[in-house]
Scaffold this motif. Structure first.
Motif, short mmCIF file in Angstrom:
data_model
loop_
_atom_site.label_atom_id
_atom_site.label_comp_id
_atom_site.label_asym_id
_atom_site.label_seq_id
_atom_site.Cartn_x
_atom_site.Cartn_y
_atom_site.Cartn_z
N ASN A 7 -40.67 122.13 -20.25
CA ASN A 7 -40.96 120.83 -19.63
C ASN A 7 -41.86 120.98 -18.42
O ASN A 7 -41.92 120.09 -17.59
N GLY A 8 -42.59 122.09 -18.32
CA GLY A 8 -43.47 122.31 -17.18
C GLY A 8 -44.80 122.89 -17.59
O GLY A 8 -45.40 122.49 -18.59
N GLY A 13 -51.48 122.62 -23.26
CA GLY A 13 -52.49 122.21 -22.29
C GLY A 13 -52.18 122.62 -20.87
O GLY A 13 -52.99 122.43 -19.98
N GLY A 14 -51.01 123.17 -20.63
CA GLY A 14 -50.61 123.58 -19.28
C GLY A 14 -51.16 124.94 -18.90
O GLY A 14 -51.53 125.74 -19.77
N PRO A 15 -51.19 125.23 -17.61
CA PRO A 15 -51.76 126.49 -17.13
C PRO A 15 -50.98 127.73 -17.54
O PRO A 15 -51.51 128.85 -17.47
N LEU A 20 -46.99 131.87 -24.03
CA LEU A 20 -46.27 131.73 -25.29
C LEU A 20 -46.90 132.55 -26.41
O LEU A 20 -46.33 132.66 -27.49
N ALA A 21 -48.05 133.13 -26.14
CA ALA A 21 -48.74 134.01 -27.10
C ALA A 21 -48.86 133.38 -28.49
O ALA A 21 -48.61 134.02 -29.50
N GLY A 22 -49.21 132.10 -28.51
CA GLY A 22 -49.43 131.42 -29.78
C GLY A 22 -48.16 131.00 -30.50
O GLY A 22 -48.20 130.68 -31.69
N ARG A 43 -43.98 122.42 -7.25
CA ARG A 43 -44.60 123.56 -7.93
C ARG A 43 -44.24 123.61 -9.41
O ARG A 43 -45.05 124.01 -10.24
N PHE A 44 -43.00 123.23 -9.74
CA PHE A 44 -42.53 123.29 -11.12
C PHE A 44 -41.27 122.43 -11.22
O PHE A 44 -40.63 122.13 -10.22
#
Length: 126
Positions: A7-8, A13-15, A20-22, A43-44
């Motif tokens: 959820n962060g 699309g998140g930085p 997650l290596a695909g 921050r998160f």
């Protein structure tokens, strides 16, 4: 492979999504309404289970390998979070990062439960 609710910054699309290596995206999901949701110092985000006064929180589900979880994702998590198991609104239990207990020890917590997602909260700050 285990499913993990994100959820962060590791969402699509998140930085931090590259961590997650695909790993395959398994859908947008919601938790049961038994969580409060916090911004930790802007921050998160952090989930915190509660017995009452919770809400459903939206996030993304990924099918990650144990190796990616162990070597990439978990080492990048901040010390305020720990791996836990949460319940989704469809009854499944999945891994998620949750606030390390006790969460009240973090003075930078901002309750963002009413926003329902990190993305909605961040968009409202622009």
């Amino acid at each position: 492979m285990p499913l993990i609710f994100l959820n962060g910054g590791a969402m699509r699309g998140g930085p931090l999504n590259h961590l997650l290596a695909g790993a395959p995206f398994a859908g947008e999901v919601k938790t049961t309404p038994q969580y409060r949701f916090y911004s930790v110092g802007d921050r998160f985000p952090g989930l915190h289970p509660v017995s009452d006064g919770g809400a459903t929180i939206t996030g993304e589900l990924f099918d990650v390998s144990e190796e990616v979880l162990r070597t990439s994702l978990l080492p990048a998590e901040p010390p305020e979070l720990e791996l836990g198991v949460i319940e989704l609104d469809d009854g499944r239990s999945v891994f998620s990062m949750v606030l390390r207990r006790p969460p009240v020890s973090y003075p930078e917590l901002i309750d963002i439960t009413e926003h329902g997602s990190w993305t909605t909260y961040r968009e409202g700050k622009r």
